[in-house]
Design an enzyme around this catalytic site. Structure first.
Site, PDB file in Angstrom:
ATOM      1  N   ARG A 236       0.859  -1.184   0.000  1.00 53.73           N
ATOM      2  CA  ARG A 236       0.000   0.000   0.000  1.00 53.73           C
ATOM      3  C   ARG A 236       0.895   1.234   0.000  1.00 53.73           C
ATOM      4  NH1 ARG A 236      -3.662  -2.516  -1.496  1.00 53.73           N
ATOM      5  NH2 ARG A 236      -5.696  -2.861  -0.531  1.00 53.73           N
ATOM      6  N   HIS A 284      -1.469   0.668  -9.592  1.00 50.88           N
ATOM      7  CA  HIS A 284      -2.146  -0.223  -8.629  1.00 50.88           C
ATOM      8  C   HIS A 284      -2.865  -1.370  -9.351  1.00 50.88           C
ATOM      9  CE1 HIS A 284      -4.103  -0.495  -4.386  1.00 50.88           C
ATOM     10  NE2 HIS A 284      -4.046  -1.693  -4.962  1.00 50.88           N
TER      11      HIS A 284
END
Ligand code: NDP
Ligand code: OXD
Length: 321
Positions: A236, A284
């Site tokens: 993350r 992502h």
């Protein structure tokens, strides 16, 4: 008695999150259960027993009085854990071979990209420069994997089978064949000192926030065969101190980075990460959650749960992952 409704809440514009596709898949595998895409003005909140969600608006899940379980449609639950009004029912995350295989593909791709000097070789091609540099064998390079859970353990195992030396770091002790495992704060420095390519597959929790910072990068192997250590982060964005990463790339503390996740997603047009010559940026998408695989996983879990079985991969809310 009617089966409780499955409410689907998806907040993403990425292609793999097309809500209509998810609804169609859930309709196909949920055996006649009512599946409703939210927001739905005609829905009675009391009929909802299950919610399948990706980045729901904080507070949305609190409106279902008869909710029995929440299925997060991804592996990371940090967005949900930030919702203080999250109902106190089991929260299930994704841990399935489809997602794991996708992440291992990403990790192997990027480890090999740096190990095999792809950034230098693509530059050479553009410059029409035929100048191969010495290529170290995989056995001379140590990949250090932070996070040895569902994803990290598989990536570590495949990297080891490719011939890399592999070290791993987790919160509690882990054993993986052929992988030198370290854990906890006490084990971190020894893990970092031997690492040439640092792969982050940690969840974002209060304990891991900002963990990828200058202090950590400075402890990586300074005699790396790659010239300088490399960072690959697919966990993350909140794990990384982005100012430290750029400064460490500029002063040589880091040789290159592959980043799939960022504090701000999408990255703004003026971010240096788009153009920095030592940065490989991906949007992502290291491991997409696939509607086919994950709708089946959720439907199977609901069926087992209603037959009196236990839900799998339930998040430990105290740990935050
Ligand atoms: P798991 O929960 O299975 O594994 C997490 C690992 O991190 C465990 O080994 C755990 O230790 C370790 N860990 C957690 N906190 C700490 C800490 N404070 N110190 C040291 N180690 C710690 O998660 P997954 O492997 O399934 O997923 C990892 C993350 O990958 C997700 O949370 C998500 O953020 C990210 N992800 C990103 C995707 C992308 O496309 N970029 C796609 C999918 C996931 P222990 O073993 O002791 O519990
Ligand atoms: C996940 C993700 O957590 O896609 O599954 O980031």
């Amino acid at each position: 008695m009617s089966m409780g409704t499955l409410a689907v809440l998806i907040n993403s514009t990425q292609q793999n999150w097309l809500p209509e596709r998810w609804k169609a898949r859930f309709d196909a595998v949920c055996g006649g259960r009512r599946v409703v895409l939210l927001p739905d003005a005609g829905l009675d909140p009391a009929e909802v027993h299950y919610a399948a969600v990706w980045k729901p608006v904080p507070g949305d899940l609190g409106s279902f009085p008869n909710l029995r379980a929440i299925f997060n449609l991804g592996a990371g639950v940090d967005a949900l854990m930030a919702d203080r009004s999250l109902p106190d029912v089991p929260l299930v995350r994704v841990a399935v071979p489809d997602l794991t295989n996708r992440m291992t593909e990403y990790v192997v791709l990027h480890v090999l990209m740096h190990h095999r000097q792809e950034l230098y070789l693509r530059d050479s091609q553009r410059a029409k420069r035929w100048e191969p540099q010495y290529q170290w064998p995989a056995s001379a390079v140590t990949v250090g994997v932070m996070g040895l859970g569902t994803l990290g353990a598989d990536a570590a195992d495949v990297l080891r089978r490719l011939g890399f030396r592999v070290a791993g770091w987790s919160r509690s002790p882990r054993t993986i064949e052929g992988v030198e495992c370290f854990h906890g704060t006490a084990g971190m420095d020894a893990f970092l000192r031997k690492t040439d390519i640092l792969v982050s597959l940690l969840p974002l929790t209060p304990d891991t926030h900002g963990i990828l910072n200058r202090e950590v990068f400075a402890k990586l192997n300074r005699n790396s065969p790659l010239g300088a250590p490399v960072l690959i982060n697919a966990g993350r964005g909140g794990l990384q101190n982005e100012a430290d990463i750029l400064a460490c790339l500029d002063d040589g503390t880091l040789g290159a980075v592959s980043l799939d996740v960022f504090v701000q997603e999408p990255q703004p047009a003026d971010s240096r990460f788009w153009t920095h010559p030592k940065v490989v940026l991906t949007p992502h998408n290291a491991a997409d959650t696939d509607a086919d695989a994950i709708s089946a996983y959720v439907a199977e879990q609901i069926a087992k749960f209603e037959a009196g079985g236990a839900l799998e991969n339930v998040v430990d809310r105290a740990r935050g992952y």
